[in-house]
Write an enzyme that holds these catalytic residues in place. Structure first.
Site, PDB file in Angstrom:
ATOM      1  N   ASP A 179       5.114  23.981   9.356  1.00 33.58           N
ATOM      2  CA  ASP A 179       4.513  24.592   8.170  1.00 33.58           C
ATOM      3  C   ASP A 179       3.161  23.984   7.806  1.00 33.58           C
ATOM      4  O   ASP A 179       2.742  24.090   6.662  1.00 33.58           O
ATOM      5  CB  ASP A 179       5.481  24.507   6.979  1.00 33.58           C
ATOM      6  CG  ASP A 179       5.462  23.162   6.305  1.00 33.58           C
ATOM      7  OD1 ASP A 179       5.229  22.158   7.007  1.00 33.58           O
ATOM      8  OD2 ASP A 179       5.657  23.117   5.085  1.00 33.58           O
ATOM      9  N   GLU A 180       2.488  23.348   8.761  1.00 30.30           N
ATOM     10  CA  GLU A 180       1.181  22.826   8.391  1.00 30.30           C
ATOM     11  C   GLU A 180       0.188  22.783   9.531  1.00 30.30           C
ATOM     12  O   GLU A 180       0.583  22.754  10.701  1.00 30.30           O
ATOM     13  CB  GLU A 180       1.305  21.463   7.726  1.00 30.30           C
ATOM     14  CG  GLU A 180       2.030  20.438   8.534  1.00 30.30           C
ATOM     15  CD  GLU A 180       2.303  19.212   7.661  1.00 30.30           C
ATOM     16  OE1 GLU A 180       1.492  18.291   7.704  1.00 30.30           O
ATOM     17  OE2 GLU A 180       3.319  19.220   6.944  1.00 30.30           O
ATOM     18  N   ASP A 191      -0.563  23.451   3.906  1.00 28.42           N
ATOM     19  CA  ASP A 191       0.872  23.169   3.972  1.00 28.42           C
ATOM     20  C   ASP A 191       1.594  24.282   3.212  1.00 28.42           C
ATOM     21  O   ASP A 191       1.281  24.548   2.052  1.00 28.42           O
ATOM     22  CB  ASP A 191       1.156  21.798   3.349  1.00 28.42           C
ATOM     23  CG  ASP A 191       2.608  21.387   3.547  1.00 28.42           C
ATOM     24  OD1 ASP A 191       2.854  20.503   4.381  1.00 28.42           O
ATOM     25  OD2 ASP A 191       3.483  21.960   2.860  1.00 28.42           O
TER      26      ASP A 191
HETATM   27  N1  DCP Z   1      12.353  19.786   6.542  1.00 31.27           N
HETATM   28  C1  DCP Z   1      13.640  19.369   6.904  1.00 31.27           C
HETATM   29  N2  DCP Z   1      14.082  18.107   6.589  1.00 31.27           N
HETATM   30  C2  DCP Z   1      13.256  17.236   5.923  1.00 31.27           C
HETATM   31  C3  DCP Z   1      11.956  17.627   5.562  1.00 31.27           C
HETATM   32  C4  DCP Z   1      11.543  18.916   5.887  1.00 31.27           C
HETATM   33  O1  DCP Z   1      14.374  20.150   7.509  1.00 31.27           O
HETATM   34  N3  DCP Z   1      13.707  16.004   5.603  1.00 31.27           N
HETATM   35  C5  DCP Z   1      11.929  21.160   6.867  1.00 31.27           C
HETATM   36  C6  DCP Z   1      12.233  22.074   5.713  1.00 31.27           C
HETATM   37  C7  DCP Z   1      10.909  22.315   5.057  1.00 31.27           C
HETATM   38  C8  DCP Z   1       9.930  22.171   6.197  1.00 31.27           C
HETATM   39  O2  DCP Z   1      10.523  21.231   7.081  1.00 31.27           O
HETATM   40  O3  DCP Z   1      10.836  23.588   4.438  1.00 31.27           O
HETATM   41  C9  DCP Z   1       8.564  21.694   5.758  1.00 31.27           C
HETATM   42  O4  DCP Z   1       8.661  20.389   5.178  1.00 31.27           O
HETATM   43  P1  DCP Z   1       7.786  19.931   3.931  1.00 31.27           P
HETATM   44  O5  DCP Z   1       7.909  18.465   3.864  1.00 31.27           O
HETATM   45  O6  DCP Z   1       6.410  20.501   4.032  1.00 31.27           O
HETATM   46  O7  DCP Z   1       8.557  20.509   2.670  1.00 31.27           O
HETATM   47  P2  DCP Z   1       8.622  21.971   2.052  1.00 31.27           P
HETATM   48  O8  DCP Z   1       7.676  22.921   2.723  1.00 31.27           O
HETATM   49  O9  DCP Z   1      10.035  22.427   2.028  1.00 31.27           O
HETATM   50  O10 DCP Z   1       8.198  21.715   0.551  1.00 31.27           O
HETATM   51  P3  DCP Z   1       6.745  21.461  -0.072  1.00 31.27           P
HETATM   52  O11 DCP Z   1       6.501  22.631  -0.977  1.00 31.27           O
HETATM   53  O12 DCP Z   1       6.884  20.183  -0.830  1.00 31.27           O
HETATM   54  O13 DCP Z   1       5.766  21.384   1.060  1.00 31.27           O
HETATM   55 CA    CA Z   2       5.500  22.392   3.049  1.00 33.16          CA
HETATM   56 CA    CA Z   3       4.835  20.097   5.716  1.00 29.04          CA
END
Ligand code: DCP
Ligand code: CA
Ligand code: CA
Length: 370
Positions: A110-111, A10
């Site tokens: 992203d995963e 991730d």
């Molecule tokens: N995303 C979004 N709205 C949300 C959740 C996520 O637009 N409610 C988008 C933005 C994030 C991406 O999806 O960058 C990936 O989601 P993740 O849940 O993996 O969160 P992040 O990558 O931002 O943070 P982490 O470091 O906790 O994985």
């Molecule tokens: Ca992420």
């Molecule tokens: Ca994710």
């Protein structure tokens, strides 16, 4: 059967990290990526934020206005989403990961899951080297950090990748499953959201080891057969799901036959609108957005003609897609004065996932509505 070795990767604070790379001067300060609704200059929600912003309590889903208040005293940067940028970074990273796995399954922007059972010879020490090597390659090539979980199945690998964030790596081999799960909150289990969590609390269940104490029949009675069984197995770290290549569709189309051959736009319009609506709903159901819209016209002599347009930005909004198909049809009719249409259709192409939701999450929200 030999033990499987599954990696879940991730990417850390993904959209915000892409923004930091695009503009290094904002690095080290709070960065908030926003989905502006356009109503007022501040209306909308936070898509994600970097870890500096998270220290102030700013996270995905909260109102932009709230985030601004929380970050009032800081030199935070607020940016609109730049989906194209994230898609292209993601695409290149996924290509690398795919290359380094026996079997590969992307489950979100992203995963991804990588089956490395063969590559690692079933050995967790080798798998850890593979994981660290992947982190290095991704960082070297794209300047993106990620968190990795390595375990005998997808469920545990996903929980493990979330265990040390950001930039972590967590290995759980078959001997460590019980001790790894012990004490973890039930909401660490993918698919356990607020509703299930609350219901479990009424049974005095807060941690995964509390969940182990519930019997399978009772779980099935309370949560239904599917979710009950899933919870029973998940509490024990059991999951047999294979890592499978599920390449997402890149286009979808729908064609229908007009009641009679015609070139009268007023007659064609409601039919075209119906096609547009049902296909757009499918696009939304798949949680995808499209880059290009086409109309297809099949004439009474059965020749097929198409007209296409690339949208200003990818969307799954009915209004935008509908305007586009109507316009394309009008232009087609204007440019071909002699033709009679027999069938018409539309095609949405350049498809991509519309949100960071992973398939595993949407899988659970559709199958086990909470
Ligand atoms: N995303 C979004 N709205 C949300 C959740 C996520 O637009 N409610 C988008 C933005 C994030 C991406 O999806 O960058 C990936 O989601 P993740 O849940 O993996 O969160 P992040 O990558 O931002 O943070 P982490 O470091 O906790 O994985
Ligand atoms: Ca992420
Ligand atoms: Ca994710």
């Amino acid at each position: 059967m030999a033990q499987r070795v599954i990696i879940h990767i991730d990417l850390d604070y993904f959209y915000a990290q892409c923004e930091e790379n695009a503009n290094p001067s904002i690095r080290g300060k709070p960065v908030v990526v926003c989905v502006y609704s356009g109503r007022t200059s501040d209306s909308g929600v936070v898509s994600t934020s970097n870890y500096e912003a998270r220290k102030y309590g700013v996270k995905a889903g909260i109102a932009i206005a709230t985030a601004k208040r929380l970050l009032e005293s800081s030199d935070a940067t607020f940016l609109p989403m730049n989906r194209q940028l994230y898609e292209s970074v993601s695409g290149r990273i996924m290509d690398v990961l795919r290359d380094h796995s026996d079997n590969f399954e992307r489950t979100g922007i992203d995963e991804a899951y990588l089956d490395v059972s063969e590559k690692s010879n079933g050995r967790y020490d080798i798998a850890k080297l593979i994981g660290n090597n992947l982190k290095e390659i991704v960082f070297h090539q794209e300047h993106i950090t990620c968190s990795i979980g390595i375990a005998p199945n997808k469920l545990l690998a996903k929980i493990a990748s979330d265990h040390r964030k950001p930039n972590g790596i967590t290995v759980v081999d078959s001997e460590q499953i019980q001790s790894f799960l012990k004490g973890q909150a039930v909401n660490r289990i993918p698919g356990v959201g607020k509703k299930v969590e609350e219901k479990l609390r009424t049974f005095n269940v807060q941690t995964i080891d509390d969940l182990v104490r519930l019997n399978p029949v009772g779980l099935q009675e309370s949560f239904g057969k599917k979710l009950g069984t899933y919870l029973f197995l998940a509490a024990r770290g059991e999951d047999e799901e294979p890592v499978q290549n599920r390449e997402l569709p890149t286009q979808m189309s729908r064609i229908g036959t007009l009641k009679e051959n015609t070139r009268d736009f007023n007659f064609i319009q409601p039919f075209l609108r119906e096609l547009t609506q049902s296909l757009t709903e499918k696009l939304q159901d798949e949680e995808m957005i499209c880059k290009s819209v086409s109309i297809i016209a099949i004439l009474n002599n059965l020749t097929i003609h198409t007209r296409s347009r690339t949208l200003e930005s990818p969307t799954n909004e009915l209004r935008t897609i509908d305007e586009c198909t109507q316009q394309l049809m009008k232009e087609f009719l204007d440019s071909t004065p002699e033709t009679m249409l027999r069938r018409i259709g539309i095609k949405l192409s350049g498809l991509s996932k519309s949100s960071g939701q992973t398939n595993i999450e949407s899988f659970f929200s559709t199958r086990f509505p909470q």
